[in-house]
Design an enzyme around this catalytic site. Structure first.
Site, PDB file in Angstrom:
ATOM      1  N   HIS A  79       1.348  -5.802   9.201  1.00  0.00           N
ATOM      2  CA  HIS A  79       2.699  -5.555   8.682  1.00  0.00           C
ATOM      3  C   HIS A  79       3.188  -4.231   9.246  1.00  0.00           C
ATOM      4  O   HIS A  79       2.549  -3.198   9.048  1.00  0.00           O
ATOM      5  CB  HIS A  79       2.706  -5.505   7.149  1.00  0.00           C
ATOM      6  CG  HIS A  79       2.605  -6.863   6.513  1.00  0.00           C
ATOM      7  ND1 HIS A  79       2.898  -7.093   5.183  1.00  0.00           N
ATOM      8  CD2 HIS A  79       2.267  -8.072   7.036  1.00  0.00           C
ATOM      9  CE1 HIS A  79       2.735  -8.379   4.928  1.00  0.00           C
ATOM     10  NE2 HIS A  79       2.338  -8.985   6.021  1.00  0.00           N
ATOM     11  N   TYR A 208       9.278  -4.005  -2.319  1.00  0.00           N
ATOM     12  CA  TYR A 208       9.144  -3.184  -3.526  1.00  0.00           C
ATOM     13  C   TYR A 208      10.540  -3.088  -4.137  1.00  0.00           C
ATOM     14  O   TYR A 208      11.420  -2.444  -3.564  1.00  0.00           O
ATOM     15  CB  TYR A 208       8.637  -1.787  -3.175  1.00  0.00           C
ATOM     16  CG  TYR A 208       7.174  -1.742  -2.799  1.00  0.00           C
ATOM     17  CD1 TYR A 208       6.742  -2.064  -1.518  1.00  0.00           C
ATOM     18  CD2 TYR A 208       6.212  -1.369  -3.739  1.00  0.00           C
ATOM     19  CE1 TYR A 208       5.401  -2.022  -1.174  1.00  0.00           C
ATOM     20  CE2 TYR A 208       4.868  -1.315  -3.409  1.00  0.00           C
ATOM     21  CZ  TYR A 208       4.464  -1.645  -2.126  1.00  0.00           C
ATOM     22  OH  TYR A 208       3.126  -1.603  -1.800  1.00  0.00           O
ATOM     23  N   PRO A 300      -1.586   0.856  -8.650  1.00  0.00           N
ATOM     24  CA  PRO A 300      -1.612   0.129  -7.370  1.00  0.00           C
ATOM     25  C   PRO A 300      -0.326   0.238  -6.538  1.00  0.00           C
ATOM     26  O   PRO A 300      -0.286  -0.302  -5.430  1.00  0.00           O
ATOM     27  CB  PRO A 300      -1.850  -1.322  -7.794  1.00  0.00           C
ATOM     28  CG  PRO A 300      -1.347  -1.403  -9.185  1.00  0.00           C
ATOM     29  CD  PRO A 300      -1.543  -0.062  -9.804  1.00  0.00           C
ATOM     30  N   LYS A 304      -3.277   2.308  -2.597  1.00  0.00           N
ATOM     31  CA  LYS A 304      -4.209   3.338  -2.133  1.00  0.00           C
ATOM     32  C   LYS A 304      -5.654   3.140  -2.604  1.00  0.00           C
ATOM     33  O   LYS A 304      -6.570   3.740  -2.024  1.00  0.00           O
ATOM     34  CB  LYS A 304      -3.722   4.727  -2.613  1.00  0.00           C
ATOM     35  CG  LYS A 304      -2.568   5.271  -1.797  1.00  0.00           C
ATOM     36  CD  LYS A 304      -3.032   5.852  -0.471  1.00  0.00           C
ATOM     37  CE  LYS A 304      -1.983   5.865   0.578  1.00  0.00           C
ATOM     38  NZ  LYS A 304      -1.897   4.663   1.427  1.00  0.00           N
ATOM     39  N   TYR A 392       1.846   5.730   3.298  1.00  0.00           N
ATOM     40  CA  TYR A 392       1.532   4.314   3.053  1.00  0.00           C
ATOM     41  C   TYR A 392       0.547   3.796   4.101  1.00  0.00           C
ATOM     42  O   TYR A 392      -0.402   3.070   3.771  1.00  0.00           O
ATOM     43  CB  TYR A 392       2.825   3.500   3.080  1.00  0.00           C
ATOM     44  CG  TYR A 392       2.696   2.120   2.473  1.00  0.00           C
ATOM     45  CD1 TYR A 392       2.938   1.908   1.114  1.00  0.00           C
ATOM     46  CD2 TYR A 392       2.343   1.022   3.251  1.00  0.00           C
ATOM     47  CE1 TYR A 392       2.818   0.644   0.553  1.00  0.00           C
ATOM     48  CE2 TYR A 392       2.219  -0.249   2.700  1.00  0.00           C
ATOM     49  CZ  TYR A 392       2.464  -0.422   1.352  1.00  0.00           C
ATOM     50  OH  TYR A 392       2.342  -1.672   0.791  1.00  0.00           O
TER      51      TYR A 392
HETATM   52  C1  FAD Z   1      -7.111  -6.155 -11.031  1.00  0.00           C
HETATM   53  C2  FAD Z   1      -7.048  -5.086  -9.995  1.00  0.00           C
HETATM   54  C3  FAD Z   1      -6.060  -5.136  -9.003  1.00  0.00           C
HETATM   55  C4  FAD Z   1      -5.995  -4.137  -8.018  1.00  0.00           C
HETATM   56  N1  FAD Z   1      -5.022  -4.178  -7.076  1.00  0.00           N
HETATM   57  C5  FAD Z   1      -4.974  -3.221  -6.131  1.00  0.00           C
HETATM   58  C6  FAD Z   1      -4.002  -3.230  -5.110  1.00  0.00           C
HETATM   59  O1  FAD Z   1      -3.129  -4.094  -5.070  1.00  0.00           O
HETATM   60  N2  FAD Z   1      -4.051  -2.254  -4.158  1.00  0.00           N
HETATM   61  C7  FAD Z   1      -5.043  -1.286  -4.164  1.00  0.00           C
HETATM   62  O2  FAD Z   1      -5.111  -0.447  -3.260  1.00  0.00           O
HETATM   63  N3  FAD Z   1      -5.956  -1.243  -5.119  1.00  0.00           N
HETATM   64  C8  FAD Z   1      -5.964  -2.187  -6.092  1.00  0.00           C
HETATM   65  N4  FAD Z   1      -6.908  -2.146  -7.007  1.00  0.00           N
HETATM   66  C9  FAD Z   1      -7.908  -1.102  -6.905  1.00  0.00           C
HETATM   67  C10 FAD Z   1      -8.995  -1.485  -5.894  1.00  0.00           C
HETATM   68  O3  FAD Z   1      -9.393  -2.811  -6.154  1.00  0.00           O
HETATM   69  C11 FAD Z   1     -10.134  -0.481  -6.064  1.00  0.00           C
HETATM   70  O4  FAD Z   1      -9.634   0.781  -5.749  1.00  0.00           O
HETATM   71  C12 FAD Z   1     -11.346  -0.816  -5.200  1.00  0.00           C
HETATM   72  O5  FAD Z   1     -12.000  -1.959  -5.697  1.00  0.00           O
HETATM   73  C13 FAD Z   1     -12.331   0.355  -5.180  1.00  0.00           C
HETATM   74  O6  FAD Z   1     -13.540  -0.036  -4.586  1.00  0.00           O
HETATM   75  P1  FAD Z   1     -14.917   0.511  -5.141  1.00  0.00           P
HETATM   76  O7  FAD Z   1     -15.965  -0.060  -4.261  1.00  0.00           O
HETATM   77  O8  FAD Z   1     -14.820   1.974  -5.308  1.00  0.00           O
HETATM   78  O9  FAD Z   1     -15.046  -0.054  -6.622  1.00  0.00           O
HETATM   79  P2  FAD Z   1     -15.246  -1.583  -7.103  1.00  0.00           P
HETATM   80  O10 FAD Z   1     -14.578  -2.532  -6.189  1.00  0.00           O
HETATM   81  O11 FAD Z   1     -14.841  -1.596  -8.541  1.00  0.00           O
HETATM   82  O12 FAD Z   1     -16.810  -1.815  -6.972  1.00  0.00           O
HETATM   83  C14 FAD Z   1     -17.718  -1.240  -7.866  1.00  0.00           C
HETATM   84  C15 FAD Z   1     -18.886  -2.202  -8.024  1.00  0.00           C
HETATM   85  O13 FAD Z   1     -19.880  -1.585  -8.831  1.00  0.00           O
HETATM   86  C16 FAD Z   1     -20.447  -2.555  -9.671  1.00  0.00           C
HETATM   87  N5  FAD Z   1     -21.049  -1.904 -10.827  1.00  0.00           N
HETATM   88  C17 FAD Z   1     -20.419  -1.349 -11.897  1.00  0.00           C
HETATM   89  N6  FAD Z   1     -21.318  -0.812 -12.746  1.00  0.00           N
HETATM   90  C18 FAD Z   1     -22.542  -1.044 -12.194  1.00  0.00           C
HETATM   91  C19 FAD Z   1     -23.853  -0.727 -12.616  1.00  0.00           C
HETATM   92  N7  FAD Z   1     -24.096  -0.094 -13.774  1.00  0.00           N
HETATM   93  N8  FAD Z   1     -24.884  -1.110 -11.816  1.00  0.00           N
HETATM   94  C20 FAD Z   1     -24.669  -1.769 -10.647  1.00  0.00           C
HETATM   95  N9  FAD Z   1     -23.412  -2.079 -10.217  1.00  0.00           N
HETATM   96  C21 FAD Z   1     -22.375  -1.723 -10.975  1.00  0.00           C
HETATM   97  C22 FAD Z   1     -19.275  -3.470 -10.022  1.00  0.00           C
HETATM   98  O14 FAD Z   1     -19.708  -4.756 -10.426  1.00  0.00           O
HETATM   99  C23 FAD Z   1     -18.488  -3.486  -8.731  1.00  0.00           C
HETATM  100  O15 FAD Z   1     -18.796  -4.591  -7.909  1.00  0.00           O
HETATM  101  C24 FAD Z   1      -6.955  -3.097  -8.027  1.00  0.00           C
HETATM  102  C25 FAD Z   1      -7.937  -3.058  -9.021  1.00  0.00           C
HETATM  103  C26 FAD Z   1      -7.978  -4.033 -10.008  1.00  0.00           C
HETATM  104  C27 FAD Z   1      -9.030  -3.952 -11.092  1.00  0.00           C
END
Ligand code: FAD
Length: 398
Positions: A79, A208, A300, A304, A392
């Site tokens: 995009h 948006y 969201p 980011k 962005y």
């Molecule tokens: C519903 C939703 C919609 C979103 N939409 C957007 C969006 O449109 N744009 C955007 O930029 N961001 C969005 N986000 C945010 C984005 O998804 C997160 O910023 C991203 O997932 C971060 O990645 P991460 O690996 O740090 O955490 P996560 O993806 O949350 O991964 C963490 C992992 O750790 C695991 N875990 C937790 N506790 C334990 C434990 N005790 N032991 C072992 N494993 C564990 C979990 O199961 C998970 O798989 C959204 C978030 C949600 C919840």
């Protein structure tokens, strides 16, 4: 009495197998640094959880340049801009023309699939479906992770450092004593009502939309599945809404003299996404290093969250790699400050986009009009557009 846990000695123990944890594991393995990932959910559950969808240019480069997979380029969609729509009129921001960058529409669950496949392909040690995980001895030279694997076997990981990549509800940040961390937190008085629908795209790029009825985001997934959101009350119950009501609510937020009409289809997922901004400071305690949502969450609006998680991982990987290459702890000691610099820039951008695009019940007519002035300032100023485009599409990974 329970049998003694089996000991696993490694360089880096990683708690959480989301995008942050798996990407860190991938980079470390490529550099010959031993690591293990423990993840409490199973592969298919993570694969079927729909979250973020927009990847910054730097995130795409991380996936392609490090040999994770090129699927983002072949199955994702580039995009080159977004539409800011207000008073029913769309204003396109052309990222390529403004800052020479693009973003990619590629769902987070596909990023996860690619990373998990790359770990499997390269012989990575990723344990899914673990239970009872805990972290301990974090301030010592041998921090530890305890967990029970999917077969019920108890393990204790002895590492040089632990990466807390366990998301916003994880255990790692809570393992930092309360007096050693500052929880910077705000909640917003609104949420997003999100849907996934079986329909063709309504627009080629994200829209948006700010309207007198509240915010809406018209996003995409692929040719046949679309993602859309509208601003709602955080207590909204998705089961109270019929498909017609949802479509009407979305449509009235994008109505305008150009007659723009959403392409409707069956809705197969509905959810309410509460809005929060959070930063844990510092993002380090002893030999525990937080990365991704474990250390911070953003609303969201600026897309980011996932990108920030991958940017943290790059900073952390550089620090760990330097330690094993030279013995120097300088970058490890600087990790929190270095990561937080980008985190706060992203927090500011997400907060700004959120406040500029959403309406609040407590807004006076003055505030509503001021927001129109703010949106107008952005779209009529090259500098305003450039700031938005730069933030962005993502600042360079430092
Ligand atoms: C519903 C939703 C919609 C979103 N939409 C957007 C969006 O449109 N744009 C955007 O930029 N961001 C969005 N986000 C945010 C984005 O998804 C997160 O910023 C991203 O997932 C971060 O990645 P991460 O690996 O740090 O955490 P996560 O993806 O949350 O991964 C963490 C992992 O750790 C695991 N875990 C937790 N506790 C334990 C434990 N005790 N032991 C072992 N494993 C564990 C979990 O199961 C998970 O798989 C959204 C978030 C949600 C919840």
């Amino acid at each position: 009495m329970d049998a003694a846990p089996q000991i696993i000695k490694t360089n880096v123990g990683i708690v959480g197998g989301g995008p942050a944890g798996l990407m860190l594991s991938h980079l470390l393995s490529r550099a010959g640094i031993d690591n293990i990932v423990i993840e409490k959910r199973d592969h298919d559950t993570i694969h079927n959880t729909h979250r973020a969808g927009i990847l910054e240019a730097g995130s795409v480069k991380m996936l392609t340049d490090t040999g994770v997979d090129g699927r983002v380029l072949t199955e994702g969609h580039r995009h080159d801009g977004i539409d800011l729509r207000f008073n029913g009129v769309s204003h396109r921001l052309d990222f390529q023309e403004l800052v020479g960058e693009s973003v990619w529409l590629y769902p987070q669950n596909e990023v996860f699939v690619d990373l998990a496949a790359a770990r499997k392909r390269d012989g990575g040690d990723v344990r899914f479906s673990v239970t009872d995980s805990e972290v301990l001895d974090l301030e010592t030279d041998v921090p530890k992770i305890r967990f029970i694997d999917a077969d019920g076997q108890r393990f204790e990981v002895h590492a040089d450092s632990i990466a807390g990549t366990d998301g916003s509800q994880g255990i790692c940040k809570r393992a930092i004593p309360a007096e050693e961390r500052t929880d910077n937190f705000i909640a917003y008085p609104f949420a997003w009502f999100g849907i996934l629908t079986q329909a063709p795209p309504s627009a080629p790029e994200l829209i948006y939309a700010n309207s007198e009825h509240g915010f809406a985001l018209i996003s995409q997934r692929n040719e046949s599945v679309q993602r859309m959101y509208f601003q709602c009350d955080p207590t909204e119950d998705v089961s109270d809404w019929t498909e017609d009501q949802i479509w009407n609510e979305l449509q009235k937020r994008v109505d305008g003299p150009d007659g723009f009409t959403l392409k409707r289809g069956p809705i197969f997922e509905k959810m309410v996404l509460p809005f929060r901004s959070y930063v844990c400071e510092p993002m380090r305690y002893g030999n525990l290093f937080l990365a991704g949502d474990a250390g911070h969450t953003v609303p969201p609006t600026g897309a980011k969250g996932l990108n920030l998680a991958l940017a943290d991982v790059k900073v952390l990987f550089d620090a760990i790699e330097m330690f094993y290459a030279t013995g120097s702890r300088d970058l490890l000691d600087g990790y929190s400050d270095n990561a937080l610099e980008r985190v706060w820039k992203a927090q500011n951008f997400s907060y700004w986009m959120t406040s500029m695009l959403h309406s609040r019940n407590d807004h006076s007519s003055f505030e509503r009009k001021r927001i129109q002035g703010e949106l107008n300032s952005v779209v009529t100023s090259r500098y305003g557009q450039q700031y938005l485009a730069e933030a962005y599409t993502g600042w360079p990974h430092g």
